[in-house]
Design a protein around this motif. Structure first.
Motif, PDB file in Angstrom:
ATOM      1  N   VAL A  71      -3.174  -6.864 -22.100  1.00  8.52           N
ATOM      2  CA  VAL A  71      -1.724  -6.831 -21.878  1.00  8.52           C
ATOM      3  C   VAL A  71      -1.419  -6.730 -20.390  1.00  8.52           C
ATOM      4  O   VAL A  71      -0.516  -7.415 -19.870  1.00  8.52           O
ATOM      5  N   ALA A  72      -2.172  -5.879 -19.670  1.00  4.19           N
ATOM      6  CA  ALA A  72      -1.948  -5.727 -18.235  1.00  4.19           C
ATOM      7  C   ALA A  72      -2.229  -7.032 -17.490  1.00  4.19           C
ATOM      8  O   ALA A  72      -1.464  -7.440 -16.608  1.00  4.19           O
ATOM      9  N   ILE A  73      -3.324  -7.711 -17.865  1.00  2.00           N
ATOM     10  CA  ILE A  73      -3.655  -8.980 -17.202  1.00  2.00           C
ATOM     11  C   ILE A  73      -2.597 -10.027 -17.512  1.00  2.00           C
ATOM     12  O   ILE A  73      -2.168 -10.793 -16.630  1.00  2.00           O
ATOM     13  N   LEU A  74      -2.166 -10.082 -18.764  1.00  2.00           N
ATOM     14  CA  LEU A  74      -1.139 -11.059 -19.129  1.00  2.00           C
ATOM     15  C   LEU A  74       0.161 -10.777 -18.376  1.00  2.00           C
ATOM     16  O   LEU A  74       0.819 -11.712 -17.879  1.00  2.00           O
ATOM     17  N   THR A  75       0.526  -9.503 -18.256  1.00  2.00           N
ATOM     18  CA  THR A  75       1.729  -9.152 -17.504  1.00  2.00           C
ATOM     19  C   THR A  75       1.590  -9.540 -16.040  1.00  2.00           C
ATOM     20  O   THR A  75       2.518 -10.108 -15.435  1.00  2.00           O
ATOM     21  N   THR A  76       0.429  -9.258 -15.469  1.00  2.00           N
ATOM     22  CA  THR A  76       0.197  -9.601 -14.062  1.00  2.00           C
ATOM     23  C   THR A  76       0.269 -11.101 -13.835  1.00  2.00           C
ATOM     24  O   THR A  76       0.899 -11.572 -12.873  1.00  2.00           O
ATOM     25  N   LEU A  77      -0.369 -11.878 -14.720  1.00  2.00           N
ATOM     26  CA  LEU A  77      -0.329 -13.338 -14.566  1.00  2.00           C
ATOM     27  C   LEU A  77       1.088 -13.870 -14.719  1.00  2.00           C
ATOM     28  O   LEU A  77       1.503 -14.777 -13.985  1.00  2.00           O
ATOM     29  N   SER A  78       1.832 -13.309 -15.651  1.00  2.00           N
ATOM     30  CA  SER A  78       3.210 -13.763 -15.851  1.00  2.00           C
ATOM     31  C   SER A  78       4.056 -13.488 -14.613  1.00  2.00           C
ATOM     32  O   SER A  78       4.817 -14.355 -14.161  1.00  2.00           O
ATOM     33  N   ALA A 109       2.899 -13.044 -11.574  1.00  2.00           N
ATOM     34  CA  ALA A 109       2.387 -13.871 -10.477  1.00  2.00           C
ATOM     35  C   ALA A 109       2.955 -15.283 -10.544  1.00  2.00           C
ATOM     36  O   ALA A 109       3.388 -15.847  -9.529  1.00  2.00           O
ATOM     37  N   VAL A 110       2.951 -15.884 -11.731  1.00  2.00           N
ATOM     38  CA  VAL A 110       3.512 -17.236 -11.876  1.00  2.00           C
ATOM     39  C   VAL A 110       5.001 -17.234 -11.552  1.00  2.00           C
ATOM     40  O   VAL A 110       5.512 -18.129 -10.861  1.00  2.00           O
ATOM     41  N   THR A 111       5.712 -16.198 -12.039  1.00  2.00           N
ATOM     42  CA  THR A 111       7.154 -16.124 -11.774  1.00  2.00           C
ATOM     43  C   THR A 111       7.437 -15.981 -10.283  1.00  2.00           C
ATOM     44  O   THR A 111       8.302 -16.679  -9.729  1.00  2.00           O
ATOM     45  N   LEU A 112       6.704 -15.080  -9.608  1.00  2.00           N
ATOM     46  CA  LEU A 112       6.909 -14.896  -8.171  1.00  2.00           C
ATOM     47  C   LEU A 112       6.528 -16.140  -7.389  1.00  2.00           C
ATOM     48  O   LEU A 112       7.186 -16.473  -6.383  1.00  2.00           O
ATOM     49  N   ALA A 113       5.477 -16.836  -7.821  1.00  2.00           N
ATOM     50  CA  ALA A 113       5.084 -18.068  -7.129  1.00  2.00           C
ATOM     51  C   ALA A 113       6.190 -19.127  -7.238  1.00  2.00           C
ATOM     52  O   ALA A 113       6.529 -19.806  -6.253  1.00  2.00           O
ATOM     53  N   MET A 114       6.755 -19.257  -8.417  1.00  3.00           N
ATOM     54  CA  MET A 114       7.835 -20.223  -8.596  1.00  3.00           C
ATOM     55  C   MET A 114       9.057 -19.828  -7.778  1.00  3.00           C
ATOM     56  O   MET A 114       9.684 -20.677  -7.127  1.00  3.00           O
ATOM     57  N   ILE A 115       9.402 -18.540  -7.802  1.00  4.71           N
ATOM     58  CA  ILE A 115      10.563 -18.083  -7.031  1.00  4.71           C
ATOM     59  C   ILE A 115      10.325 -18.280  -5.530  1.00  4.71           C
ATOM     60  O   ILE A 115      11.217 -18.746  -4.791  1.00  4.71           O
ATOM     61  N   SER A 116       9.107 -17.935  -5.069  1.00 10.85           N
ATOM     62  CA  SER A 116       8.795 -18.110  -3.640  1.00 10.85           C
ATOM     63  C   SER A 116       8.870 -19.569  -3.239  1.00 10.85           C
ATOM     64  O   SER A 116       9.410 -19.903  -2.160  1.00 10.85           O
ATOM     65  N   ALA A 117       8.345 -20.462  -4.070  1.00 13.53           N
ATOM     66  CA  ALA A 117       8.407 -21.887  -3.757  1.00 13.53           C
ATOM     67  C   ALA A 117       9.849 -22.371  -3.697  1.00 13.53           C
ATOM     68  O   ALA A 117      10.235 -23.137  -2.800  1.00 13.53           O
ATOM     69  N   ILE A 118      10.667 -21.917  -4.653  1.00 16.58           N
ATOM     70  CA  ILE A 118      12.069 -22.336  -4.663  1.00 16.58           C
ATOM     71  C   ILE A 118      12.791 -21.812  -3.427  1.00 16.58           C
ATOM     72  O   ILE A 118      13.569 -22.534  -2.771  1.00 16.58           O
ATOM     73  N   VAL A 119      12.528 -20.529  -3.078  1.00 17.06           N
ATOM     74  CA  VAL A 119      13.163 -19.954  -1.891  1.00 17.06           C
ATOM     75  C   VAL A 119      12.725 -20.697  -0.631  1.00 17.06           C
ATOM     76  O   VAL A 119      13.555 -21.037   0.241  1.00 17.06           O
ATOM     77  N   TYR A 120      11.436 -20.980  -0.522  1.00 13.66           N
ATOM     78  CA  TYR A 120      10.928 -21.663   0.674  1.00 13.66           C
ATOM     79  C   TYR A 120      11.534 -23.056   0.807  1.00 13.66           C
ATOM     80  O   TYR A 120      12.004 -23.444   1.888  1.00 13.66           O
ATOM     81  N   ALA A 153       0.650  -6.821  -7.489  1.00 10.07           N
ATOM     82  CA  ALA A 153      -0.102  -5.561  -7.608  1.00 10.07           C
ATOM     83  C   ALA A 153       0.705  -4.514  -8.370  1.00 10.07           C
ATOM     84  O   ALA A 153       0.177  -3.825  -9.257  1.00 10.07           O
ATOM     85  N   LEU A 154       1.985  -4.393  -8.033  1.00  9.97           N
ATOM     86  CA  LEU A 154       2.831  -3.435  -8.749  1.00  9.97           C
ATOM     87  C   LEU A 154       2.968  -3.816 -10.218  1.00  9.97           C
ATOM     88  O   LEU A 154       2.972  -2.944 -11.102  1.00  9.97           O
ATOM     89  N   ALA A 155       3.090  -5.132 -10.486  1.00  4.18           N
ATOM     90  CA  ALA A 155       3.197  -5.571 -11.877  1.00  4.18           C
ATOM     91  C   ALA A 155       1.930  -5.247 -12.652  1.00  4.18           C
ATOM     92  O   ALA A 155       1.982  -4.856 -13.829  1.00  4.18           O
ATOM     93  N   MET A 169      -0.198  -2.752 -12.048  1.00  3.94           N
ATOM     94  CA  MET A 169      -0.236  -1.309 -12.308  1.00  3.94           C
ATOM     95  C   MET A 169       0.792  -0.915 -13.362  1.00  3.94           C
ATOM     96  O   MET A 169       0.516  -0.111 -14.258  1.00  3.94           O
ATOM     97  N   ALA A 170       2.000  -1.504 -13.252  1.00  6.13           N
ATOM     98  CA  ALA A 170       3.033  -1.185 -14.247  1.00  6.13           C
ATOM     99  C   ALA A 170       2.630  -1.692 -15.632  1.00  6.13           C
ATOM    100  O   ALA A 170       2.837  -1.006 -16.643  1.00  6.13           O
ATOM    101  N   GLY A 171       2.037  -2.901 -15.666  1.00  6.41           N
ATOM    102  CA  GLY A 171       1.593  -3.430 -16.954  1.00  6.41           C
ATOM    103  C   GLY A 171       0.523  -2.564 -17.596  1.00  6.41           C
ATOM    104  O   GLY A 171       0.554  -2.322 -18.813  1.00  6.41           O
ATOM    105  N   TRP A 172      -0.412  -2.082 -16.779  1.00  2.00           N
ATOM    106  CA  TRP A 172      -1.446  -1.204 -17.315  1.00  2.00           C
ATOM    107  C   TRP A 172      -0.848   0.114 -17.811  1.00  2.00           C
ATOM    108  O   TRP A 172      -1.205   0.612 -18.887  1.00  2.00           O
ATOM    109  N   ALA A 173       0.088   0.669 -17.028  1.00  4.24           N
ATOM    110  CA  ALA A 173       0.705   1.934 -17.438  1.00  4.24           C
ATOM    111  C   ALA A 173       1.514   1.760 -18.722  1.00  4.24           C
ATOM    112  O   ALA A 173       1.423   2.579 -19.647  1.00  4.24           O
ATOM    113  N   VAL A 174       2.299   0.677 -18.784  1.00  9.40           N
ATOM    114  CA  VAL A 174       3.103   0.440 -19.983  1.00  9.40           C
ATOM    115  C   VAL A 174       2.212   0.182 -21.193  1.00  9.40           C
ATOM    116  O   VAL A 174       2.450   0.697 -22.290  1.00  9.40           O
TER     117      VAL A 174
END
Length: 457
Positions: free
Chosen positions: A22-29, A31-42, A173-175, A177-182
Motif C-alpha cells: 500500500v505504501a509503495i502504491l501510494t508513493t508511486l501514485s 510520484a506520477v501525479t507530481l511528475a504530471m503536475i510539474s511537467a504541466i507547470v514547467y 518522500a512525504l507521501a 512515509m504517510a502511506g506507510w503510516a496510514v
C-alpha cells in the motif's frame, strides 16, 4: 508486453507485506501525479515567458517601424546594450553588420518582408545562445527583425526545474512515509483479526475481539465476532446434542443389557431356565427397546443435518402428504378418532420430511388424547391445524416444546425422546414455513403448521 512485466513483478510483490505494498502504491501514485503536475507547470510557465517576451518584442518592433527606425552601426551599438539585435530584410536578403552576416534568418522573415505573412516569431541558436526572433513588416519588401537573447528566461526555467524536482522529491518522500503510516495504522484491525483467527485455530477459544469505530474494518470485525458467536453456538448445540443423546440412549441400552444378561444366564444355567411367558416378555421388551433406539437414532440423524435440503424440491400436494400420515397414525392409535378436512395446497418440498413432520404432530396428538376422543385435522390455505382433546400444555412448557430433548414433567413417564416436535420445526424451517403451539381454553393443544404455496388450479 504487459504480461512479462506482471510475471517479473509478481514474485517481488508476493514477498511484501500488505502495508508495504500500500505504501509503495501510494508513493508511486503521488510520484506520477507530481511528475504530471510539474511537467504541466514547467510547460505553462515556459509558454508564458515566451508569450510575454513575444508581446514585448512585437511592441518594440511596431514602435520602431512607426518611428521609421533603420538599423545602423550606431543604433546596433546602442541596442547591444539591451541585448537586442536589429536587422532589415529586403527582398529576401539580410542587411546587417558584418559581424552578424551569418545570423540564421529563414523563410519566416522573408515571408514577412514580401508581405505573405504579417509577422513571425521563432527561437534560434546563434553562437551558442538561444534567441527569440520577431519579424514585422516595415514597408513593401522590407521587414524589421529583432532578436533578443533568452538567457534570463532559460535561467529562470532552470531554477524552476530545480525547484519542481526538489519539491517533487520531498513530496514523494512525504507521501511514502504517510502511506506507510496510514497503511500500518489502517491495517491494525486486520492484524487483530489475523491474530484472533490464529488464536482460535490454536486454542479453540471463540472469544470475540473489541470493536472500535464504525468504518468498513469495524464492520468486518463485527461480522467476524458474529461468526465466532455462531461457531460457539454451533459447538454448544453439538455438545448438548451429544450429551442429550447419550442420556437418552442410556436407558434403552441398560434395559437391553439387562435382558441379554438374563437370557445368557438362563442359557448357561439349566436351573434358571425361563418359561415361555417370560421369554416372550423379555423378547417383547427387547423389541420395544430396539424400536425406541431405532427411532431415536433416526431422529438424531435428521436433527444433525443443519444444511438446507439436498434433494431438489418437487411439486406436491400437501393434502396428499397429510392423508398418508393420517392413515399411518390411525393404525398405531386405534382408540382415537381422526376428524379430517383437507383442501388442496400445492407446495415445493421434500415429501419424506414433510410426511415425517406431520406424522410426528399426529402421533403427539394421539399420545395425549384419551381413548375415544377425537383429533381434529384441518388444512386450509396452507395452514395445517392439529387439535387434540388432551390436558394441554402448561404455560411454562409452551416456549420449549420444540426444543431438542425437551420433555415436560408429565411427558417423562411416557415413551418418546423429545425429538419429534424438533423435527417438525426443522421441516417447517427448511421449507420456509412456521409451526406454533397453543393451549386451547377448553382443554387440549392446537398445533399450526404453515407452508408457503398455492391452491391447485
Amino acid at each position: 508486453m504487459i504480461e512479462p512485466f506482471r510475471r517479473l513483478v509478481r514474485p517481488l510483490t508476493s514477498r511484501m507485506s500488505l502495508a508495504l505494498r500500500v505504501a509503495i502504491l501510494t508513493t508511486l501514485s503521488v510520484a506520477v501525479t507530481l511528475a504530471m503536475i510539474s511537467a504541466i507547470v514547467y510547460v505553462t510557465v515556459a509558454a508564458e515567458f515566451k508569450s510575454s517576451l513575444d508581446d514585448s518584442m512585437l511592441r518594440r518592433a511596431n514602435d520602431a517601424v512607426a518611428a521609421n527606425y533603420v538599423p545602423t552601426e550606431k543604433n546596433d551599438a546602442e541596442d547591444a546594450l539591451t541585448g537586442v539585435k536589429a536587422f532589415v530584410v529586403r527582398g529576401g536578403e539580410l542587411f546587417a553588420k558584418a559581424a552578424d552576416k551569418d545570423f540564421p534568418f529563414d523563410h519566416h522573415e522573408v515571408a514577412v518582408s514580401i508581405g505573405t505573412q504579417e509577422r513571425s516569431m521563432r527561437t534560434v541558436k546563434y553562437n551558442g545562445v538561444s534567441y527569440r526572433v520577431v519579424a514585422v513588416r516595415a514597408s513593401p519588401g522590407v521587414a524589421l527583425v529583432l532578436a533578443q537573447p533568452m538567457e534570463s528566461i532559460e535561467r529562470a526555467l532552470d531554477r524552476l526545474k530545480v525547484i519542481l524536482l526538489l519539491s517533487s522529491a520531498v513530496g514523494v518522500a512525504l507521501a511514502g512515509m504517510a502511506g506507510w503510516a496510514v497503511a500500518a495504522n489502517g491495517l491494525r484491525p486486520v492484524r487483530r483479526l489475523t491474530a484472533a483467527t490464529e488464536r482460535v485455530a490454536r486454542t479453540q477459544q471463540l472469544t470475540p475481539i473489541s470493536v472500535s469505530g464504525s468504518d468498513e474494518l469495524a464492520r468486518l470485525t463485527t461480522s467476524f465476532n458474529s461468526m465466532l458467536q455462531a461457531l460457539d453456538a454451533s459447538q454448544h448445540r453439538q455438545r448438548q446434542l451429544v450429551a442429550d443423546a447419550g442420556h437418552e440412549l442410556r436407558t434403552p441400552l441398560t434395559s437391553l443389557r439387562t435382558n441379554i444378561e438374563l437370557i445368557g444366564q438362563a442359557a448357561d444355567n439349566a436351573e434358571r431356565s425361563l418359561s415361555s411367558e417370560e421369554r416372550h416378555e423379555i423378547m417383547g421388551d427387547v423389541r420395544s427397546q430396539l424400536e425406541e433406539m431405532t427411532t431415536l437414532v433416526g431422529d438424531l440423524v435428521e436433527l444433525a443435518r443443519d444444511e438446507p435440503m439436498r434433494r431438489d424440491p418437487e411439486p406436491l400436494d400437501f393434502a396428499d402428504v397429510v392423508t398418508q400420515s393420517v392413515d399411518r397414525v390411525r393404525l398405531r392409535a386405534p382408540g382415537v378418532t381422526f376428524d379430517v378436512e383437507l383442501e388442496p395446497w400445492l407446495v415445493f418440498g421434500e415429501s419424506q420430511l414433510l410426511e415425517r413432520a406431520v406424522t410426528n404432530l399426529l402421533d403427539n396428538a394421539a399420545k395425549w388424547s384419551p381413548s375415544g376422543s377425537t383429533v381434529r385435522v384441518r388444512l386450509t390455505e396452507g395452514a395445517l391445524t392439529v387439535a387434540d382433546q388432551g390436558p394441554g400444555i402448561a404455560p411454562d412448557d409452551l416456549p420449549h416444546v420444540f426444543d431438542r430433548f425437551y420433555r415436560s414433567s408429565e411427558a417423562r413417564t411416557l415413551p418418546g425422546s423429545g425429538l419429534g416436535l424438533s423435527i417438525v420445526r426443522r421441516a417447517a424451517d427448511r421449507h420456509g414455513g412456521t409451526v406454533d403451539a397453543a393451549s386451547e381454553s377448553g382443554g387440549g393443544t392446537l398445533f399450526t403448521f404453515v407452508l408457503p404455496g398455492s391452491e391447485e388450479g
